[in-house]
Scaffold this active site. Sequence first.
Site, PDB file in Angstrom:
ATOM      1  N   LYS A  38       0.927  -1.557  -0.328  1.00  0.00           N
ATOM      2  CA  LYS A  38      -0.110  -0.032  -0.176  1.00  0.00           C
ATOM      3  C   LYS A  38       0.489   0.877   0.097  1.00  0.00           C
ATOM      4  CE  LYS A  38      -0.284   0.111   4.791  1.00  0.00           C
ATOM      5  NZ  LYS A  38      -1.470   0.137   6.545  1.00  0.00           N
ATOM      6  N   ARG A 136     -10.009   0.281  15.588  1.00  0.00           N
ATOM      7  CA  ARG A 136      -9.949   0.988  14.084  1.00  0.00           C
ATOM      8  C   ARG A 136     -11.082   0.465  13.141  1.00  0.00           C
ATOM      9  NH1 ARG A 136      -3.932   0.997  11.267  1.00  0.00           N
ATOM     10  NH2 ARG A 136      -4.258  -0.332  10.575  1.00  0.00           N
ATOM     11  N   TYR A 264      12.834  32.210   3.529  1.00  0.00           N
ATOM     12  CA  TYR A 264      11.321  32.721   3.979  1.00  0.00           C
ATOM     13  C   TYR A 264      11.093  33.183   5.211  1.00  0.00           C
ATOM     14  CZ  TYR A 264       9.697  30.907  -0.637  1.00  0.00           C
ATOM     15  OH  TYR A 264       9.426  31.613  -2.099  1.00  0.00           O
ATOM     16  N   MET A 313       8.639  25.020  -0.331  1.00  0.00           N
ATOM     17  CA  MET A 313       8.073  23.912  -1.621  1.00  0.00           C
ATOM     18  C   MET A 313       9.505  23.101  -2.262  1.00  0.00           C
ATOM     19  SD  MET A 313       4.936  24.755  -3.972  1.00  0.00           S
ATOM     20  CE  MET A 313       4.106  25.279  -2.468  1.00  0.00           C
TER      21      MET A 313
END
Length: 368
Positions: A38, A136, A264, A313
């Site tokens: 997965k 779950r 940033y 990013m």
Amino acid sequence: MSKAQGTVLEIDLKALKHNVAFLKSRLQPNTKFLAVVKAFAYGSDSVEIAKYLEELHVDYFAVAYVSEGVVLREAGITTPILVLHPLPESFETIIEHCLEPSLYSTRVLQAFIAVAEDKKQSNYPIHLKFNTGLNRLGFAEADIPNVLSIIQDKRAINVTSLFSHLAASEDLKESAFTLQQIEQFISIASTMVNGLGYTPLLHQCNTSGILNYPNAHFDMVRSGIGLYGYGNDPKFNSYLKPIATLKTIISQIHTLKSGDSLGYNRALKATETLRTATLPIGHADGIARAYGNRKGYVIINNQKAPILGNVCMDMIMVDVTTIKCNEGDEVIVFGAQHTAEQFSETISSISYEILTAISQRVKRVFYR
């Protein structure tokens, strides 16, 4: 392994073969092996990994969602595929692609039987999941009479396996709880087998269960993180080989003087002369902002280079003040030596998270 050309995730299939062999060595010869692929095979590439695992003759695959199973079938994978969290709207797709659903509640069980009957199926393989403490997904033990009444005389389906999931098999301080889960599953399986009149496969162990609870291997085990080189314990990590190495390069080197800022929000303000390297990898590639501001680090020429300022990013900047390096030099984010587990621990995370976070825009390169 080659020198990185930009940012790449190198996958060592020889290491994958080693991990499968080690995990199978812990099993009895007749115990089946399910490989969990997965989440893009834990960030590696589910199709390439599944194709190679088919060569190694694993017995089953597991994915989380139907779309992941469809990708494997369309790539030519023929090994049985268990879908761990199917939703009713995808049941027709499951049948169309010969996938096998985990059914975990009365609602989904009844819905799947209805679709299977509508599609004129006979003995379609299903897997019933029982909750033994993870809380779950899964039927409760008290649901067994209702489950048996629903599937009684339903020729459209056949119960291929009964299974559950251990909650803390990697933590030996929780062994009493794990043993309680195992005993409850044995009780559930006994009642279900008596009610069914036949014996499906039984499976409960994940990677840590394989390693820590050999008496609970039952008919099949499921391994996810262990395939990719992590045993959730230093003593087992030494027997496994991380299959993925995330590499990048130095794009540019800057010298900051005292008073200069970096990145940033001017998150770093130099108080002395610093030499920094800019790397072409950022939070869009899976390196979370939490790794910034000297929390995380990469390896350049066998030395730690802390991540400076805020992660961008598409880029991160690292401190190379004391490291001899040049533009174009290779950088290791994580790999066999500086592992994904070590990298993720710097922000109190886990190997699973960084491995599955690596963006699919990062090129995968496979080595046998």
